[in-house]
Motif scaffolding. Structure first.
Motif, PDB file in Angstrom:
ATOM      1  N   LEU A 229     -11.532  69.463 -40.383  1.00 36.86           N
ATOM      2  CA  LEU A 229     -10.453  68.746 -39.688  1.00 36.86           C
ATOM      3  C   LEU A 229     -10.782  67.262 -39.631  1.00 36.86           C
ATOM      4  N   VAL A 230      -9.855  66.427 -40.098  1.00 39.12           N
ATOM      5  CA  VAL A 230     -10.086  64.979 -40.070  1.00 39.12           C
ATOM      6  C   VAL A 230      -9.043  64.229 -39.255  1.00 39.12           C
ATOM      7  N   ALA A 231      -7.915  64.879 -38.968  1.00 36.62           N
ATOM      8  CA  ALA A 231      -6.861  64.193 -38.219  1.00 36.62           C
ATOM      9  C   ALA A 231      -5.844  65.202 -37.726  1.00 36.62           C
ATOM     10  N   ALA A 232      -4.970  64.724 -36.855  1.00 38.05           N
ATOM     11  CA  ALA A 232      -3.825  65.516 -36.394  1.00 38.05           C
ATOM     12  C   ALA A 232      -2.572  64.678 -36.597  1.00 38.05           C
TER      13      ALA A 232
ATOM     14  N   GLY B 140      -4.377  66.607 -28.662  1.00 35.01           N
ATOM     15  CA  GLY B 140      -5.635  67.054 -28.086  1.00 35.01           C
ATOM     16  C   GLY B 140      -5.870  68.533 -28.316  1.00 35.01           C
ATOM     17  N   ARG B 141      -4.833  69.334 -28.182  1.00 33.01           N
ATOM     18  CA  ARG B 141      -4.957  70.782 -28.396  1.00 33.01           C
ATOM     19  C   ARG B 141      -5.280  71.097 -29.856  1.00 33.01           C
ATOM     20  N   THR B 142      -4.761  70.283 -30.766  1.00 37.15           N
ATOM     21  CA  THR B 142      -5.080  70.473 -32.183  1.00 37.15           C
ATOM     22  C   THR B 142      -6.571  70.265 -32.428  1.00 37.15           C
ATOM     23  N   PHE B 143      -7.115  69.202 -31.878  1.00 37.10           N
ATOM     24  CA  PHE B 143      -8.555  68.966 -32.036  1.00 37.10           C
ATOM     25  C   PHE B 143      -9.363  70.036 -31.325  1.00 37.10           C
TER      26      PHE B 143
ATOM     27  N   THR C  90       6.467  59.684 -34.866  1.00 31.36           N
ATOM     28  CA  THR C  90       5.398  60.409 -35.562  1.00 31.36           C
ATOM     29  C   THR C  90       4.083  59.666 -35.379  1.00 31.36           C
ATOM     30  N   ILE C  91       3.044  60.427 -35.068  1.00 31.17           N
ATOM     31  CA  ILE C  91       1.756  59.838 -34.688  1.00 31.17           C
ATOM     32  C   ILE C  91       0.626  60.491 -35.485  1.00 31.17           C
ATOM     33  N   LEU C  92      -0.323  59.675 -35.930  1.00 32.46           N
ATOM     34  CA  LEU C  92      -1.545  60.169 -36.560  1.00 32.46           C
ATOM     35  C   LEU C  92      -2.713  59.848 -35.647  1.00 32.46           C
ATOM     36  N   ALA C  93      -3.580  60.842 -35.436  1.00 36.67           N
ATOM     37  CA  ALA C  93      -4.752  60.639 -34.584  1.00 36.67           C
ATOM     38  C   ALA C  93      -5.997  61.179 -35.277  1.00 36.67           C
ATOM     39  N   ILE C  94      -7.119  60.521 -35.032  1.00 36.44           N
ATOM     40  CA  ILE C  94      -8.407  61.008 -35.519  1.00 36.44           C
ATOM     41  C   ILE C  94      -9.338  61.193 -34.320  1.00 36.44           C
ATOM     42  N   TRP C  95     -10.502  61.770 -34.565  1.00 32.19           N
ATOM     43  CA  TRP C  95     -11.474  61.954 -33.490  1.00 32.19           C
ATOM     44  C   TRP C  95     -12.410  60.758 -33.447  1.00 32.19           C
ATOM     45  N   ASN C  96     -12.434  60.069 -32.333  1.00 27.00           N
ATOM     46  CA  ASN C  96     -13.329  58.928 -32.140  1.00 27.00           C
ATOM     47  C   ASN C  96     -13.777  58.948 -30.684  1.00 27.00           C
ATOM     48  N   ASN C  97     -14.740  59.836 -30.389  1.00 27.00           N
ATOM     49  CA  ASN C  97     -15.140  60.117 -29.006  1.00 27.00           C
ATOM     50  C   ASN C  97     -13.968  60.678 -28.210  1.00 27.00           C
ATOM     51  N   GLY C  98     -13.066  61.326 -28.881  1.00 22.75           N
ATOM     52  CA  GLY C  98     -11.868  61.900 -28.289  1.00 22.75           C
ATOM     53  C   GLY C  98     -10.706  61.706 -29.247  1.00 22.75           C
ATOM     54  N   PRO C  99      -9.605  62.432 -29.035  1.00 22.23           N
ATOM     55  CA  PRO C  99      -8.437  62.275 -29.908  1.00 22.23           C
ATOM     56  C   PRO C  99      -7.855  60.871 -29.767  1.00 22.23           C
ATOM     57  N   THR C 100      -7.879  60.090 -30.836  1.00 24.21           N
ATOM     58  CA  THR C 100      -7.526  58.674 -30.770  1.00 24.21           C
ATOM     59  C   THR C 100      -6.360  58.352 -31.704  1.00 24.21           C
TER      60      THR C 100
ATOM     61  N   ALA D 200     -10.568  48.225 -36.528  1.00 18.91           N
ATOM     62  CA  ALA D 200     -10.829  47.632 -37.838  1.00 18.91           C
ATOM     63  C   ALA D 200     -11.715  48.549 -38.672  1.00 18.91           C
ATOM     64  N   ALA D 201     -12.708  49.166 -38.019  1.00 19.94           N
ATOM     65  CA  ALA D 201     -13.578  50.106 -38.729  1.00 19.94           C
ATOM     66  C   ALA D 201     -12.822  51.384 -39.075  1.00 19.94           C
ATOM     67  N   ILE D 202     -12.027  51.857 -38.124  1.00 22.19           N
ATOM     68  CA  ILE D 202     -11.277  53.093 -38.335  1.00 22.19           C
ATOM     69  C   ILE D 202     -10.293  52.962 -39.496  1.00 22.19           C
ATOM     70  N   SER D 203      -9.755  51.743 -39.671  1.00 21.44           N
ATOM     71  CA  SER D 203      -8.732  51.544 -40.704  1.00 21.44           C
ATOM     72  C   SER D 203      -9.253  51.796 -42.104  1.00 21.44           C
ATOM     73  N   THR D 204     -10.575  51.849 -42.258  1.00 16.93           N
ATOM     74  CA  THR D 204     -11.146  52.122 -43.575  1.00 16.93           C
ATOM     75  C   THR D 204     -11.308  53.614 -43.844  1.00 16.93           C
ATOM     76  N   VAL D 205     -11.042  54.443 -42.845  1.00 17.57           N
ATOM     77  CA  VAL D 205     -11.181  55.888 -43.009  1.00 17.57           C
ATOM     78  C   VAL D 205     -10.151  56.397 -44.019  1.00 17.57           C
ATOM     79  N   ASP D 206     -10.563  57.294 -44.886  1.00 13.67           N
ATOM     80  CA  ASP D 206      -9.701  57.767 -45.973  1.00 13.67           C
ATOM     81  C   ASP D 206      -8.368  58.311 -45.483  1.00 13.67           C
ATOM     82  N   VAL D 207      -8.380  59.128 -44.431  1.00 16.72           N
ATOM     83  CA  VAL D 207      -7.140  59.757 -43.995  1.00 16.72           C
ATOM     84  C   VAL D 207      -6.115  58.713 -43.553  1.00 16.72           C
ATOM     85  N   ILE D 208      -6.568  57.632 -42.960  1.00 19.53           N
ATOM     86  CA  ILE D 208      -5.640  56.577 -42.542  1.00 19.53           C
ATOM     87  C   ILE D 208      -5.091  55.850 -43.763  1.00 19.53           C
ATOM     88  N   ARG D 209      -5.963  55.551 -44.686  1.00 13.95           N
ATOM     89  CA  ARG D 209      -5.528  54.872 -45.915  1.00 13.95           C
ATOM     90  C   ARG D 209      -4.494  55.716 -46.668  1.00 13.95           C
TER      91      ARG D 209
END
Length: 269
Positions: free
Chosen positions: A227-230, A152-155, A113-123, A87-96
């Motif tokens: 870097l904000v996402a992969a 993970g390799r991208t991050f 197709t998958i979008l991932a951000i860093w949240n204590n690891g590629p998430t 719920a908190a992550i959904s407010t991140v600009d890149v997701i929006r």
């Protein structure tokens, strides 16, 4: 004249609720902790007596915010913590920005197709599934390894090392005694891998790392060139073009570039 009850409410509003603060303190002990920490580890991280921490963990387990492994007695965050985090992550600009584009990306690329951000690891935070191909492990909220996934390799390649070094060290320790083709076993080998990824502008997983599933992943940057996402595309090995300069790779880079541009990123000439 305010009643005694109202007076107490005013005091609570000013000073907060100590028990609630303690619960949140226990929850935050999981941040950057080792996978499946022990009671001793969690209590030491927040300077709390183990018996006190245990009482709060029992309540958190009952509510679904924490889970305890019945065999090892170790703890992990539960499904409600995951939902709260998402719920908190959904407010991140890149997701929006990326969310309304994901279906179009999936259609154009022809693969999941998958979008991932860093949240204590590629998430993983967003996923569009193509056709009948469904990755059961690729679910929103899943935290991925650095070396065994293209994401993970991208991050690993573009994220500042101070943010990835703990996860890097844990994974390298796994591969060191049991080397596998295509996987680094020390920091020098990891840096060589990440340097090559940065040169190509893409990370990938192919036959050396996975016989059945192939993937390509591209970085997404914000207006500060951070870097904000992969953005990753994944499909069955026999149907997926994993070549560095193929149509899938080029389409993925264009898609990642669109999201980066929408976030204010301007590639240097």
């Amino acid at each position: 004249m305010p009643s005694a009850r109202n007076g107490n409410e005013d005091t609570d509003a000013k000073h907060g609720v100590q028990a609630a603060e303690t619960v949140l303190q226990v929850l935050t002990s999981f941040i950057d902790a080792e996978p499946m920490p022990t009671l001793k580890n969690l209590s030491e991280r927040i300077g709390m007596h183990p018996a006190k921490a245990h009482r709060y963990l029992v309540s958190l387990c009952r509510m679904g915010y924490v889970e305890q492994d019945p065999e090892t007695s170790r703890y992990r965050l539960g499904p409600l913590s995951l939902r709260l985090g998402l719920a908190a992550i959904s407010t991140v600009d890149v997701i929006r920005v990326a969310k309304p584009m994901m279906h179009e990306f999936c259609e154009a690329l022809g693969h999941t197709t998958i979008l991932a951000i860093w949240n204590n690891g590629p998430t993983i935070v967003l996923k569009e599934t193509a056709g009948r191909f469904v990755m059961l492990t690729a679910v929103e909220g899943a935290v991925l390894p650095l070396f065994r996934t293209a994401i993970g390799r991208t991050f690993g390649a573009w994220m500042p090392r101070k943010r990835t070094e703990n996860l890097l060290a844990r994974e390298l320790a796994q591969y060191d005694p049991h080397p596998k083709p295509g996987f680094p076993t020390n920091f020098d080998e990891a840096e060589l891998l990440f340097s090559e990824i940065r040169k190509r502008g893409l990370a990938r997983i192919t036959d050396d790392q996975s016989k059945s599933i192939h993937a390509l992943s591209a970085p997404i940057f914000d207006g500060s060139s951070e870097l904000v996402a992969a953005l990753c595309v994944v499909g069955p090995a026999g149907e997926f073009d994993s070549s560095w300069s193929g149509t899938t790779a080029k389409g993925l880079q264009r898609a990642a570039g669109l999201v980066s541009k929408a976030l204010g990123y301007s590639a240097k000439a």
